[in-house]
Every structure is written in structure tokens, then in C-alpha cells.
Design a protein around this motif. Structure first.
Motif, PDB file in Angstrom:
ATOM      1  N   THR A 193       0.815  -1.196   0.021  1.00  0.00           N
ATOM      2  CA  THR A 193       0.107  -0.055   0.014  1.00  0.00           C
ATOM      3  C   THR A 193       1.115   1.180   0.055  1.00  0.00           C
ATOM      4  N   THR A 194       0.250   2.313  -0.341  1.00  0.00           N
ATOM      5  CA  THR A 194       1.236   3.679  -0.349  1.00  0.00           C
ATOM      6  C   THR A 194       1.610   3.941   1.056  1.00  0.00           C
ATOM      7  N   ASP A 195       0.469   4.010   1.883  1.00  0.00           N
ATOM      8  CA  ASP A 195       0.796   4.679   3.371  1.00  0.00           C
ATOM      9  C   ASP A 195      -0.011   3.906   4.249  1.00  0.00           C
TER      10      ASP A 195
ATOM     11  N   TRP B 246       1.148  -2.117  -9.891  1.00  0.00           N
ATOM     12  CA  TRP B 246       1.417  -1.276  -9.015  1.00  0.00           C
ATOM     13  C   TRP B 246       2.095   0.272  -9.274  1.00  0.00           C
TER      14      TRP B 246
ATOM     15  N   LEU C 111       0.180   3.917  -8.954  1.00  0.00           N
ATOM     16  CA  LEU C 111       1.280   4.900  -8.459  1.00  0.00           C
ATOM     17  C   LEU C 111       0.951   6.326  -9.516  1.00  0.00           C
TER      18      LEU C 111
ATOM     19  N   VAL D 134      -1.845   8.134  -8.069  1.00  0.00           N
ATOM     20  CA  VAL D 134      -1.503   8.877  -6.906  1.00  0.00           C
ATOM     21  C   VAL D 134      -0.598  10.097  -7.007  1.00  0.00           C
ATOM     22  N   GLU D 135       0.308  10.011  -7.900  1.00  0.00           N
ATOM     23  CA  GLU D 135       1.288  10.965  -8.100  1.00  0.00           C
ATOM     24  C   GLU D 135       0.622  12.360  -8.891  1.00  0.00           C
TER      25      GLU D 135
ATOM     26  N   SER E 181      -3.492  14.013  -1.086  1.00  0.00           N
ATOM     27  CA  SER E 181      -3.116  12.703  -0.764  1.00  0.00           C
ATOM     28  C   SER E 181      -4.134  11.531  -1.025  1.00  0.00           C
TER      29      SER E 181
ATOM     30  N   HIS F 175      -4.549   7.133  -1.788  1.00  0.00           N
ATOM     31  CA  HIS F 175      -3.985   5.781  -1.353  1.00  0.00           C
ATOM     32  C   HIS F 175      -4.198   4.905  -2.558  1.00  0.00           C
TER      33      HIS F 175
END
Length: 419
Positions: free
Chosen positions: A17-19, A197, A201, A204-205, A214, A216
Motif C-alpha cells: 500500500t502507499t501509506d 503497482w 502510483l 496517486v502522483e 494525498s 491511496h
């Protein structure tokens, strides 16, 4: 209910996961809106897609709001494969597949209530965009170094096949999808397989850079068999959710044949059984593997989920009838056709000799071997013992006017069918 992230981790579904702390907090404070994308690169989803479909359902049951994206735009491009460039399908074909896949996704989700699911198509916002707008408003936020470093891109660039700009751009389109759903629906979580993945991302970016927000990403574990081979393939190819491509009988048998080393893991990944139920079945596997209780539970749960209880009941009846523990004549034509579709077959007509059908279907190696099987009482047509080597097929032998099930001994089956 157990914390949903803990639940997914217990089921072996979370690869990265990202965070994690931030995601866990967001899920606890929720509800959040999340999405999964499905590209129409074929006319049906297959069992590999069920990981994401079931995860969407799990999160919705935990109170969160799902967006199911069918990629009418990305399906025209194609996510890069590890080896070769995808063949491009026509717009008409892709549009037809979009509708078929939407219909397969819908039963997994609820479209009512406070967290009702929403179905979306990325062609709605991609098609109106000009090339200039795409490059200025989206493309400028992506850096070539980052895009080139992604594993699938690096592998394809190093291959003899190379990578076209079209497939290279796929990650930008997927990132744009996430931003669009963030803007339109407040979506803050995207889920996908671990092989996605890099694409996860990208969104997300893009949202971080353009929206200063932010969000996820959660990548699920890629499901493989204990021997390391890819889950979801049978001898005949992919195991599809469409009953016209993989019959309910073949679907049930695929799961029933799961190895003991895999079945407990598959119960966690593919069913909604509780920890207590799965732990009890794990004990069955360890102490009474011959009973195959876990495999029967897995096959029954998934066949019912995809094809309904009636189809599951028919499949179980067919399985019993094929081996003489039920009446073949009671099976409807569709169930019987599915049950014999995986068997070796030979053409037959009224008047043909049974011994020739046994040879033609490769149940035996020769007419002599067929005669010996008959003499020893080990040859059957529709579970009725063959008593004469001169016995010929009659119209009454052809179930639904077409099929005769051949059996040698207790377990070796084939089918004779009118061509």
C-alpha cells in the motif's frame, strides 16, 4: 466486523500500500470511495478478475462506496503485456465487450443504499479530450525517467518486441482515470493487482501534483498455485465467468481439482467464509484429505456465486450421474453438455457398434481391448453395462437425441455424440 484492512491481510490479499497507517486511518474514519478498473480486452472476465471483484464487495460490505470502472478507452489501447504487443480490437468490438463485462460486475455489488455502487466508463472523459489538451494538462506531469523505470516497461524495452508509444502511454491514461474519479466522486483509493503497482502510483502522483491531495493505492497479491504456476488456467485455457465460454460444470471441476496445498489459501481469497469455518476446513484437509471437504466447499461457494444455486445443484447431480451414482437421463441438455464437454469424444450414429465408439473415444486401444472390457463386465453406456460385443447404439441410447456417455471401469469416461 474486523477492521477491513486486517481482514484483507488475514486473507493474504495485501501485497503493498502507499501509506498503510494513513490508509488504515482513512478506512476507520470512512466511509471512503474506492475504485477498481477492468479493461474489456476479451468478451468475458476470468477467474483471475474475481480477486478484485470480491475485494470490492468486501469493502462495500464494510460500509465503503465502490466505483467499478470498465475501460472503454483503455480497452482500446491495452495494458502492456510482459512479452508481446496486444492486438487492437475495433471500437465496435470493445464497446460490445464493455456491456458484457458491466453485466458480469453488477451482481457483485449493491447499487442501492447510502454506499451504492456506481458504474463508470473512462471513454466518457477520454474521448472528448484533444491531443493537445492531453499533452498539456496531463502529459506534462509525468516524467520520462519514472515511466521508463517501471518494471513492465523496462522488460518490454529490453525485449526483441520493444514497446510502442501507444502501450507506453497506458500508465498516463490510468493515472488520468484516478484523477477524474477523485474530482467527480471524491475517490481516494484505487485497488488492483500487484503487477499494476506502477500504474496505481501514476494516479496517486498525478493527484498529488495537480490537486495537492494525498490519496491511496492498495495492490493485491498475485494468486499462484503452490507449484508456482499461474492460477486461473485449465488445460483448455482461461477459466471464464461467462457460462458459454466455461460451462458451470467445468467451472465447478476447476475448483474441485484444487490441490490440498492451495485450497485453504483459496478459501480465504475467493470465499466469504469466516475464519472459524476456514480453520475447520483446514483441519479436514490435514486429517481427512481424501474427503476433499474443503475443495467441495470452495467449488460450491464459487459456482453458486457466479452461476447460481440451481446451476451448482445441477453440476453436483451431473458429477454423480457420470459415475453411476445418479440418473443421466434426469439431466437437462445444457448441464449434460457441460458435463461431457471436457471428455474425449467420438462421433456416433444409430447403428454404430459400441466397441467402435470405445476405440474411437480412446477409452481402449483396440477392438480387442474393447471386447475384453465387455467380457469382464467393465464397459458401460449411460451407466448401463454392455453385455454383447455386437451391441449397437439405438436412438434410445442418445440422451437428448445426441449424447451417449461411455465408461470403462469405475472412473474412465468418454462421450459419443452425434456430429
Amino acid at each position: 466486523m474486523t477492521d477491513i484492512l486486517d481482514e484483507l491481510q488475514w486473507r493474504g490479499l495485501v501485497a503493498q500500500t502507499t501509506d498503510e497507517a494513513a490508509l488504515r486511518s482513512a478506512l476507520a474514519e470512512g466511509p471512503i470511495t474506492y475504485y477498481v478498473g477492468f479493461d474489456p480486452t476479451a468478451q468475458s472476465l476470468h477467474v483471475g478478475h474475481m480477486v478484485q471483484l470480491l475485494n470490492m464487495r468486501r469493502l462495500q460490505q464494510a460500509g465503503h462506496r465502490p466505483l467499478a470502472l470498465v475501460g472503454g478507452a483503455t480497452g482500446l489501447i491495452g495494458d502492456p503485456r510482459p512479452t508481446t504487443e496486444r492486438s487492437m480490437n475495433s471500437r465496435e468490438v470493445v464497446a460490445g465487450w464493455v456491456e458484457r463485462i458491466r453485466a458480469q460486475i453488477e451482481p457483485f455489488l449493491s447499487f442501492e443504499g447510502d454506499n451504492a455502487a456506481v458504474m463508470v466508463n473512462n471513454l466518457d472523459w477520454t474521448a472528448p479530450m484533444s491531443a493537445i489538451d492531453f499533452l498539456r494538462d496531463v502529459g506534462k506531469h509525468f516524467r520520462m525517467g519514472t515511466m521508463l523505470s517501471k518494471d513492465i516497461v523496462a522488460r518490454r524495452l529490453a525485449s526483441d518486441e520493444g514497446l510502442s508509444f501507444t502501450e507506453f502511454s497506458y500508465q498516463i491514461l490510468q493515472g488520468m482515470d484516478y484523477r477524474e474519479l477523485f474530482q467527480r466522486h471524491g475517490c481516494t483509493l484505487q485497488m488492483g493487482g500487484n503487477d499494476q503497482w506502477g500504474n496505481l502510483l501514476s494516479g496517486v502522483e498525478l493527484i498529488r501534483k495537480t490537486e495537492q491531495a494525498s490519496v491511496h493505492a492498495l495492490a493485491t497479491t498475485l494468486i499462484t498455485k503452490s507449484d508456482g504456476s499461474k492460477m486461473g488456467k485449465s488445460e483448455g485455457g482461461a477459466v471464464w465467468l461467462d457460462p458459454e465460454l466455461t460451462s458451470p460444470y467445468a467451472f465447478y471441476q476447476y475448483w474441485l481439482n484444487t490441490a490440498d496445498d492451495d485450497v485453504v489459501h483459496y478459501l480465504k481469497v475467493f470465499t466469504f467464509r469466516t475464519r472459524e469455518e476456514i480453520e475447520a476446513l483446514a483441519v479436514e484437509v490435514a486429517e481427512r484429505p481424501f474427503a476433499r471437504a474443503a475443495q467441495r466447499a470452495l467449488a460450491g461457494d464459487l459456482t453458486t456465486l457466479i452461476h447460481g444455486q440451481k446451476a451448482t445443484d445441477g453440476v453436483i447431480s451431473a458429477s454423480q450421474a457420470l459415475f453411476g451414482r445418479g440418473e443421466l437421463r434426469d439431466l437437462d441438455e445444457a448441464t449434460l453438455r457441460g458435463a461431457v464437454s471436457e471428455l474425449d469424444s467420438t462421433p456416433v450414429a444409430v447403428g454404430d457398434l459400441v466397441v467402435d465408439a470405445f476405440v474411437g473415444s480412446r477409452l481402449v486401444a483396440s477392438r480387442g481391448a474393447a471386447r475384453r472390457a465387455i467380457a469382464e463386465g467393465g464397459a458401460y453406456v449411460n451407466n448401463v453395462k454392455v453385455t454383447s460385443e455386437e451391441q449397437a447404439f439405438t436412438s434410445d441410447d442418445l440422451l437428448h437425441g445426441r449424447y451417449a456417455v461411455l465408461r470403462r471401469g469405475k472412473k474412465t469416461l468418454a462421450v459419443a455424440a452425434v456430429s
